[in-house]
Design a protein around this motif. Sequence first.
Motif, PDB file in Angstrom:
ATOM      1  N   ALA A   4      42.773  40.290  49.481  1.00  0.00           N
ATOM      2  CA  ALA A   4      43.347  40.607  48.176  1.00  0.00           C
ATOM      3  C   ALA A   4      43.378  39.374  47.284  1.00  0.00           C
ATOM      4  N   LEU A   5      43.290  38.173  47.889  1.00  0.00           N
ATOM      5  CA  LEU A   5      43.396  36.938  47.107  1.00  0.00           C
ATOM      6  C   LEU A   5      42.074  36.187  47.029  1.00  0.00           C
ATOM      7  N   VAL A  58      35.279  24.171  39.332  1.00  0.00           N
ATOM      8  CA  VAL A  58      36.480  23.453  39.778  1.00  0.00           C
ATOM      9  C   VAL A  58      37.130  24.163  40.962  1.00  0.00           C
ATOM     10  N   GLU A 105      43.119  45.041  42.917  1.00  0.00           N
ATOM     11  CA  GLU A 105      43.084  44.511  41.550  1.00  0.00           C
ATOM     12  C   GLU A 105      43.218  42.992  41.537  1.00  0.00           C
ATOM     13  N   SER A 106      44.063  42.457  42.427  1.00  0.00           N
ATOM     14  CA  SER A 106      44.316  41.017  42.424  1.00  0.00           C
ATOM     15  C   SER A 106      43.024  40.216  42.607  1.00  0.00           C
ATOM     16  N   TRP A 155      38.326  21.651  43.702  1.00  0.00           N
ATOM     17  CA  TRP A 155      39.758  21.408  43.664  1.00  0.00           C
ATOM     18  C   TRP A 155      40.598  22.418  44.436  1.00  0.00           C
ATOM     19  N   VAL A 156      40.102  23.643  44.565  1.00  0.00           N
ATOM     20  CA  VAL A 156      40.952  24.716  45.094  1.00  0.00           C
ATOM     21  C   VAL A 156      40.519  25.207  46.481  1.00  0.00           C
ATOM     22  N   ILE A 179      41.195  40.170  39.367  1.00  0.00           N
ATOM     23  CA  ILE A 179      41.834  39.278  38.392  1.00  0.00           C
ATOM     24  C   ILE A 179      41.508  37.817  38.730  1.00  0.00           C
ATOM     25  N   LEU A 180      41.588  37.484  40.024  1.00  0.00           N
ATOM     26  CA  LEU A 180      41.278  36.102  40.411  1.00  0.00           C
ATOM     27  C   LEU A 180      39.820  35.772  40.110  1.00  0.00           C
ATOM     28  N   LEU A 235      34.812  26.960  31.511  1.00  0.00           N
ATOM     29  CA  LEU A 235      35.321  25.768  30.836  1.00  0.00           C
ATOM     30  C   LEU A 235      34.925  24.485  31.567  1.00  0.00           C
ATOM     31  N   PHE A 236      35.179  24.477  32.884  1.00  0.00           N
ATOM     32  CA  PHE A 236      35.092  23.191  33.608  1.00  0.00           C
ATOM     33  C   PHE A 236      34.040  23.164  34.725  1.00  0.00           C
ATOM     34  N   VAL A 276      36.776  32.091  34.134  1.00  0.00           N
ATOM     35  CA  VAL A 276      37.282  31.377  32.950  1.00  0.00           C
ATOM     36  C   VAL A 276      37.298  29.870  33.240  1.00  0.00           C
ATOM     37  N   LEU A 277      37.844  29.521  34.414  1.00  0.00           N
ATOM     38  CA  LEU A 277      37.891  28.105  34.805  1.00  0.00           C
ATOM     39  C   LEU A 277      36.485  27.522  34.862  1.00  0.00           C
ATOM     40  N   ILE A 302      39.758  34.935  36.480  1.00  0.00           N
ATOM     41  CA  ILE A 302      40.341  33.600  36.270  1.00  0.00           C
ATOM     42  C   ILE A 302      39.354  32.526  36.735  1.00  0.00           C
ATOM     43  N   TRP A 348      48.557  43.283  38.281  1.00  0.00           N
ATOM     44  CA  TRP A 348      48.353  42.536  39.538  1.00  0.00           C
ATOM     45  C   TRP A 348      48.779  43.408  40.714  1.00  0.00           C
ATOM     46  N   ALA A 349      47.861  43.744  41.587  1.00  0.00           N
ATOM     47  CA  ALA A 349      48.226  44.518  42.779  1.00  0.00           C
ATOM     48  C   ALA A 349      47.443  43.980  43.957  1.00  0.00           C
TER      49      ALA A 349
END
Lengths: 246, 285
Positions: free
Chosen positions: B54-55, B98, B79-80, B102-103, B83-84, B94-95, B90-91, B87, A29-30
């Motif tokens: 980054a997010l 969302v 990288e973050s 929701w977010v 990764i998000l 499955l769903f 993946v969410l 994720i 995580w970065a």
Amino acid sequence: MTITSKSLAALIFVILFGGVAFTTAMGWWATESTKEPVTFTEGEFAGLPNPADIRGSYTFGDIEKSFGIPPAVLAQAFNIQTDGPAFAIKSLEEIYATGEFEIGTASVRLFAAFYNGLPLDLSTDMYLPESAAVLLKERTLTPDQLAYLDSHTIPNPAADPSAPTPAPVQVTESAPEEESTERVIKGKTTFREILDWGVTQETIEQIMGIPMPNALTTIKDYCTEKGLDFETIKTALQAEVDKAGQ
Amino acid sequence: MKLFGKHLFRPRSIWIRKIVQWFFFLLITLISINHTLVENGGGIPFLTTASLHALCPFGGVVTIYQYATVGTFVQKIHESAFILMIIGFVLAFLFGPVFCGWVCPLGTVQEWVAKLGKKFFKRRYNHFVPARLDNVLRYARYVVLAWVVYVTATSGTLIFTEYDPYFALFNFWTSEVAVGGLIILGVTLVLSLFVERPWCKYACPYGAVLGLTNLFRVFQIKRAESTCKADGACSIMCPMNIPVDSVKTVHDHQCISCLECTSEAICPVAKTVVFTTATLKPQES
Ligand code: SF4
Ligand code: SF4
């Protein structure tokens, strides 16, 4: 299987924050690029941080960590009020926006190099305010560095913001033409940019001695990856860029 | 849920979703403020100092091309974000989307404005756009997605930031905000008075990506025909105007998994519209 809204809410939290926690634990995580410049790989400076790699997102604190220059000295050099370690050096550009000559990240590279006696490619024009030059003259500079400094010092902006920006003092070289300031290979320049500037792929490959990668790669990253000396390649490519621009 | 005899949330709605939405709205607001504070020498303790780029899981999506071909991230993406993005997938696998329901704080803000619109227009709210036009416009977000991926891949920079209402919403106080983004945000908020989630329906490129998972997600919105009273409540309630009452399983690419159509919320019959992996059999009812 049927799930309710409450279970879904819980699963969202578990998967989202669990994923972040897991990747943090794994060291993946970065949220920012590392604030440590690359080091020189060879010669007498091998292992020391390369000031050419300082980026706009670095703070005074990052510079202190890598180059040992206290934030207070940096603040004094660039004649600004903040001397906190969190000051991002890219803000210098805004502070000095009205001046004719750019004071920004490149200026910090120059300051860090001269302050520590580290090598830096001086083929491009980088400027420093007088307050920085005064501090640097207290350090040990080579005659070449001194000459460069003298020709690239601009007076500190007048206290009155409405006062006209004074012309740079002691600038012996002619002011850079727009063309030459735009077409300068820097750390962030990609192969695409120099292709756009008229250098052919064959020429680039000839200079590097290896095939050119995807054009979006930055030249510097590629040189580092392939173990080529960026400064040498840059100088040769810059000559071709200048040739193509004529 | 009641407090002092008054309903805190409208009954027969997914109240926990509103709490989750509030949570992420506040979290992102605080992170954005913190980023500004940190740049100016301050900061909120224990909170990430990351920038919104980054997010942003969508930042991960637009950087895929460059990462695959060059091995580096688009400027300002780290990288973050990657990764998000994973994720988020993946969410969604499955769903369903969302993240949208929701977010995503931009979705949340549009829903808040929608409340006003519903007060003004009552049942006419969210039914202004003629069906034919609406059907075509619903695919416009894929055009936006293709454009964003293309310009990011060719330029190596986050050009979409210039137009991104999400970035504008959380950066309107900084010098980083672009006029284009502010205008699009303004238009989105005004349109939200008439249409629910206009940005999500017609323009959001990330919603477009996530929406595709509606075709194959693991947990699906299913309606048990045997117990359904066919009163159409689910369809009227659906913020994305999906005709839930005429399908057995919602596969519409616009569903945001808000669960507002389910028997936990608007559907008056128990276990009739459910969020499930099971095949609904008559005896289940
Ligand atoms: S469609 Fe886009 S704006 Fe709407 S909720 Fe999803 S990600 Fe957010
Ligand atoms: S179909 Fe149901 S879960 Fe999907 S968007 Fe509409 S109300 Fe929400």
